[in-house]
Structures are given as structure tokens and as C-alpha cells.
Enzyme design. Structure first.
Site, PDB file in Angstrom:
ATOM      1  N   THR A 121      99.822  66.335   8.033  1.00  0.00           N
ATOM      2  CA  THR A 121      99.544  65.792   6.673  1.00  0.00           C
ATOM      3  C   THR A 121     100.551  66.349   5.629  1.00  0.00           C
ATOM      4  O   THR A 121     100.903  67.734   5.686  1.00  0.00           O
ATOM      5  CB  THR A 121      98.339  65.947   6.312  1.00  0.00           C
ATOM      6  OG1 THR A 121      97.400  65.264   7.579  1.00  0.00           O
ATOM      7  CG2 THR A 121      97.853  65.485   5.097  1.00  0.00           C
TER       8      THR A 121
ATOM      9  N   ARG B 110      90.363  54.712  13.080  1.00  0.00           N
ATOM     10  CA  ARG B 110      89.972  55.955  12.648  1.00  0.00           C
ATOM     11  C   ARG B 110      90.620  56.290  11.114  1.00  0.00           C
ATOM     12  O   ARG B 110      91.882  56.179  11.105  1.00  0.00           O
ATOM     13  CB  ARG B 110      90.229  57.154  13.758  1.00  0.00           C
ATOM     14  CG  ARG B 110      89.799  58.548  13.277  1.00  0.00           C
ATOM     15  CD  ARG B 110      90.821  59.172  12.696  1.00  0.00           C
ATOM     16  NE  ARG B 110      90.439  60.582  12.293  1.00  0.00           N
ATOM     17  CZ  ARG B 110      91.336  61.585  11.504  1.00  0.00           C
ATOM     18  NH1 ARG B 110      92.517  60.917  11.277  1.00  0.00           N
ATOM     19  NH2 ARG B 110      90.967  62.729  11.323  1.00  0.00           N
TER      20      ARG B 110
ATOM     21  N   ASP C 122      90.393  62.489   6.231  1.00  0.00           N
ATOM     22  CA  ASP C 122      89.937  62.712   5.013  1.00  0.00           C
ATOM     23  C   ASP C 122      91.164  62.432   3.938  1.00  0.00           C
ATOM     24  O   ASP C 122      90.896  62.480   2.594  1.00  0.00           O
ATOM     25  CB  ASP C 122      89.717  64.294   4.885  1.00  0.00           C
ATOM     26  CG  ASP C 122      90.878  65.244   5.219  1.00  0.00           C
ATOM     27  OD1 ASP C 122      91.536  65.041   6.414  1.00  0.00           O
ATOM     28  OD2 ASP C 122      91.414  66.154   4.455  1.00  0.00           O
TER      29      ASP C 122
ATOM     30  N   GLY D 118      94.147  69.281   7.648  1.00  0.00           N
ATOM     31  CA  GLY D 118      93.472  69.949   8.911  1.00  0.00           C
ATOM     32  C   GLY D 118      92.609  68.688   9.528  1.00  0.00           C
ATOM     33  O   GLY D 118      92.923  67.522   9.816  1.00  0.00           O
TER      34      GLY D 118
END
Length: 329
Positions: A195, A223, A226, A247
Site C-alpha cells: 500500500t 474484500r 482499511d 498493513g
């Protein structure tokens, strides 16, 4: 004021970068956290990562130097990382169980706390640009899937075939994973958390944050992690700081990591370094989650905190001095 964990007053924990001098950081970026160690990195590969991070920092800093806003700088920096095949965002994203790329992104500005986010897009070349357009050209905060892509088309954004995002190396990773009968990429793999994100402080005193990702390898059922969730992977508030996270998304959502850091600053009086460390080395670690954040406060102090072996990261100060780091030490 809530109590501060005792270790916060001791030596700086591993995985914490802090600026102790008076030079202001104006832009910080990350390219993901995970098992990133020297013994797994060739010199050539490391140089590629450092060059890409530098290019992103220079792109964002040039915007700020010309009087651009923190939002402008965040978008400029993240676009470079989305266009690079080295990171799990845009071109080079990990693949779903069906072998496609599904991209998520979000952006937020600290003055009014306006925000925009997109999830599950497959044909938008730069999801961070679309996230900003959602924030500024729609009454909504988040658009997903086909609706987000229809909006992107109406806004005249650049669209590309899904194949544009897919690299042969990602196909091979997915093939090996499926061959071993794994439902998702194992924890702490280097390619798991690529990310990207950026936080910026402009000359007008305004903060902004943005995050972009391809998610996790082999994801199913649409899916979403965050990265596009305001308060989990991205948050900005001029009264505290701007944050971008990377993460294990499920843990970051459950802990509302980005907002928790802001709350500790606003209501417990912690510094940006203390708040980020309390959440990453405290709350997140106790929950069993891994990853990290970059956080920039309104005074130009940066914290780059992670509980993994490494995190691709860098920052540039108000004088244009660039620092790039990869490993824990």
C-alpha cells in the site's frame, strides 16, 4: 488526560522515526510495510525502490514549492507511486482470486475534514485522483465498483483496461499461492502490504492525507481493507495531524487506527510520535495486527512508526532535504 504508557518516555522504540529539531517536514510518504530486510533485497532492487520514493517526494515537494495545496501534493506523490510497478497500488497491484486487479483509495484534508474514497475499481488509472474527485465533485464520501467507475467516466478521468495493472510477477505470485491451496497471502510477506500513501503540510497551514492500494493477494468476495476507510487507513485534522496507514487492513479497521492517533493527540495531549507509537506498538500489536503509519502534525513533525521488519518510507523538509528509509534500523 489518559495515562501514557511508560515506555513512551524511554528510548525511541524500533520502527519510529521522529524529527527532534526545528526543521519542518512538509511531505512524507510510504510504500508499504512488511518483511523487508537487507538479506531479501538485492542492491539493484533497493536502488529501484529508493529512486521511486525519491521521485514521489520530489513530485509532491515541487507542488508545495509552487504554492500548491497539501491536497495537490498528496495526489502528485501518490500518482507517482500508483504508476510505479514496484508497489501494491495502481500498476503492480496484487491480484484477486480471479486474477484481476481491484483498487481502493482515499483522501482527506485537515481544514474542513472533507474526504473522498473509492473501492473495488478496475479501470481507473489513478484511483487517488478519483478519490479526490469524489470528495470535491460529489456529495458523497465513498463510491464503489461500477458506480465509482461510471462517476470516473463522467468526470473525464483516464480509464485503462484491467490488464494495465497486472504484472507477470503478480500472476506468478497468485499461481504459487493457489497451487499451495492458500486462501490469502501469508502474513508478513514483503509483497503483502505494498500500500502507498502520503501526508503533507502546505504553506497555508493545512494538512492532507491519502492512501492507495490493491489490497491483499488472492482476496475474494469484494474484500475491502482499511485504505479507503476514513478513520482507519486515512485521516487528516488540522487540530492534530494527517495519517496514512499500511498493513493488515482488518486490524486497522477494527482499531480505527488513523482516528485513534488523532484522538490521542487531541484529547490526551500526546505528541504525534507518542500517539502513533501508542497505537502501533500498543493497541495494534496487542490485537495481533502488523503494519505501520506515517503521521505529520501541524508543526511539521513527522512520525513513521511500524511493527514489521521494515517499511518503505521517506520525507522532505521545508528546505527540500530528502530522507529515504527502508529497514527497521
Amino acid at each position: 488526560m489518559v495515562g501514557v504508557p511508560g515506555w513512551l518516555g524511554s528510548a525511541t522504540p524500533a520502527g519510529l522515526t521522529e524529527r527532534a529539531d526545528t526543521v519542518r517536514v512538509v511531505l512524507a510518504i510510504h510504500g508499504g510495510a512488511g518483511t523487508i530486510t537487507r538479506d531479501r533485497m538485492t542492491p539493484e532492487r533497493e536502488q529501484q525502490y529508493r529512486a521511486a520514493l525519491r521521485e514521489a517526494l520530489e513530485a509532491g515537494y515541487q507542488v508545495l514549492q509552487k504554492g500548491g495545496t497539501s491536497l495537490d501534493a498528496v495526489v502528485a506523490a501518490i500518482q507517482v507511486l500508483e504508476d510505479s510497478p514496484l508497489f501494491n497500488a495502481g500498476r503492480g497491484a496484487v491480484l484477486t482470486s480471479e486474477g484481476t486487479a481491484e483498487l481502493d483509495a482515499s483522501i482527506m484534508e485537515g481544514r474542513t475534514r472533507q474526504a473522498g474514497a473509492v473501492a473495488g475499481v478496475k479501470t481507473v488509472k489513478n484511483p487517488i485522483v478519483l478519490a479526490r474527485r469524489v470528495m470535491e465533485a460529489s456529495p458523497h464520501v465513498m463510491l464503489v465498483g461500477r458506480g465509482a467507475e461510471t462517476f470516473a467516466q463522467e468526470q473525464g478521468l483516464e480509464l485503462v483496461p484491467n490488464e494495465y495493472f497486472i504484472l507477470p510477477a503478480r500472476r506468478e505470485q497468485l499461481r504459487r499461492m493457489q497451487q499451495r491451496g492458500m486462501g490469502a497471502v501469508p502474513e508478513l510477506q514483503e509483497h503483502a502490504y505494498g500500500t502507498v500513501g502520503a501526508v503533507a503540510l502546505d504553506r497555508y497551514g493545512n494538512l492532507a492525507a491519502g492512501t492507495s492500494t490493491g489490497g491483499i493477494m488472492g482476496k475474494r468476495f469484494g474484500r475491502v481493507g482499511d485504505s479507503p476507510i476514513i478513520g482507519a487507513g486515512t485521516y487528516a485534522d488540522n487540530a492534530a495531524c494527517a495519517i496514512s496507514a499500511t498493513g493488515q487492513g482488518e486490524y486497522f479497521i477494527r482499531a480505527a487506527v488513523a482516528h485513534e492517533i488523532v484522538a490521542l493527540m487531541k484529547y490526551a495531549g500526546l505528541t504525534v510520535e507518542q500517539a502513533a507509537a501508542a497505537v502501533i506498538h500498543g493497541t495494534l500489536t496487542r490485537m495481533g495486527g502488523t503494519g505501520g503509519v506515517i503521521a505529520l502534525d501541524r508543526n511539521g513533525r513527522v512520525a513513521m512508526v511500524f511493527n514489521t521488519e521494515g517499511m518503505y518510507r521517506g520525507y522532505v523538509d521545508e528546505h527540500g532535504h530528502i530522507t529515504i528509509q527502508i529497514y527497521r534500523d
